[in-house]
Design a protein around this motif. Structure first.
Motif: not given
Length: 313
Positions: A173-174, A182-186, A280-285, A303-313
């Motif tokens: 979790l990054v 969302p990472l704290y929720s996870i 399995l990597c989750y990124l948000c930032g 693998p790219k499909d094991r890197i999930l991300f959410e961008k904040w603006w």
């Protein structure tokens, strides 16, 4: 976007005259607002910023009434809302809500920072929202009180929802800034699943380790830090974390020192927590951080499909 077990160390203030209301009465309290909001959304010709950015994402059809039943100051710039929701409301760890406020035209987009387990146990969700001039966030910090009524709709393709006896997984979790939500929720949802493993002889979730890399300007801006450390102590064989601070001026409190590193998240730390077969990597930032970390992880063979991300603006 302002980008899952209730933290017992956190005391949420609740107005004795406006407690978390029984979920069965929410529909009655909010029925008029519920239908007005749906009609406004469906007939609007111009989408707000959040709705435009997430137009291609999954979102539920139903817009549910809700009521703020607790508010706590997480940091100088962040407030956490505890919100009683309709009994039909549901979400997956990592998802966000469209946040509708009576009298405010703009629709907010905020990630849940609580777990689905808390919703099941207490009928509430939590949102941690950073101060901004954007109308929904500004309302939270200047107008919102215990008892304020809102409406919410769940959306997002960024979530962790493993099946019992599913493939083995280690989580990386990054998070950057309020991207921790969302990472704290996870993380909290993962701790719920590990407890289920301990208490059930039947349902088993194949979760190995979870490592959190969390970067912020200073330790004051590290949200949920005490709860995160507590989880590492509760599950020492599963959870580890490093807090990265980039503009720390004051001394670091002694209980935080073992977890705090000066400077940005390093490639070495990422590499040490990558197994291309299991991670399995989750990124948000912020978007630049997401892009840099994603490239580094792919360079290490993830693998790219094991890197999930959410961008904040």
């Amino acid at each position: 976007l302002s980008c899952s077990v209730y933290c017992p160390l956190l005391t949420l203030r609740s107005n004795s005259n406006s407690p978390c209301i029984a979920s069965g009465s929410l529909h009655k309290l909010f029925s008029n607002f519920f239908f007005i909001s749906i009609r406004r959304n469906m007939s609007s010709k111009k989408q707000t910023d959040h709705l435009e950015r997430t137009a291609s994402n999954y979102r539920q059809n139903a817009l549910y009434p809700a009521q703020v039943c607790g508010i706590v100051t997480e940091s100088e710039t962040v407030k956490r809302l505890r919100i009683a929701v309709h009994p039909d409301f549901s979400f997956k760890a990592g998802q966000w809500v469209d946040f509708y406020i009576p009298g405010v035209e703009k629709v907010g987009g905020f990630s849940m920072c609580s777990s689905p387990g808390l919703l099941q146990r207490e009928g509430v969700v939590e949102l941690a929202i950073k101060y901004a001039k954007h109308p929904p966030a500004h309302w939270v910090h200047t107008v919102c009180t215990v008892g304020s009524r809102v409406a919410m709709r769940v959306g997002g393709d960024f979530y962790f929802d493993p099946l019992p006896s599913g493939p083995a997984v280690d989580l990386l979790l990054v998070a950057g800034g309020v991207g921790i939500n969302p990472l704290y929720s996870i993380l909290l949802h993962t701790s719920d699943l590990l407890r289920l493993n301990q208490s059930s002889a039947g349902r088993r979730f194949n979760i190995g380790s979870a490592h959190l890399c969390y970067s912020a300007k200073n330790t004051e801006e590290l949200l949920f830090k005490s709860s995160i450390i507590e989880k590492c102590g509760e599950f020492p064989n599963n959870f580890t974390c490093n807090f990265h601070v980039t503009q720390q001026r004051a001394g670091v409190e002694p209980h935080l020192q073992p977890f705090v590193k000066s400077g940005r998240i390093t490639a070495e730390e990422l590499q040490a927590n990558v197994d291309p077969q299991r991670t399995l990597c989750y990124l948000c930032g912020p978007p630049p951080m997401i892009e840099a970390v994603s490239k580094t992880l792919m360079d290490f063979g993830l693998p790219k499909d094991r890197i999930l991300f959410e961008k904040w603006w």
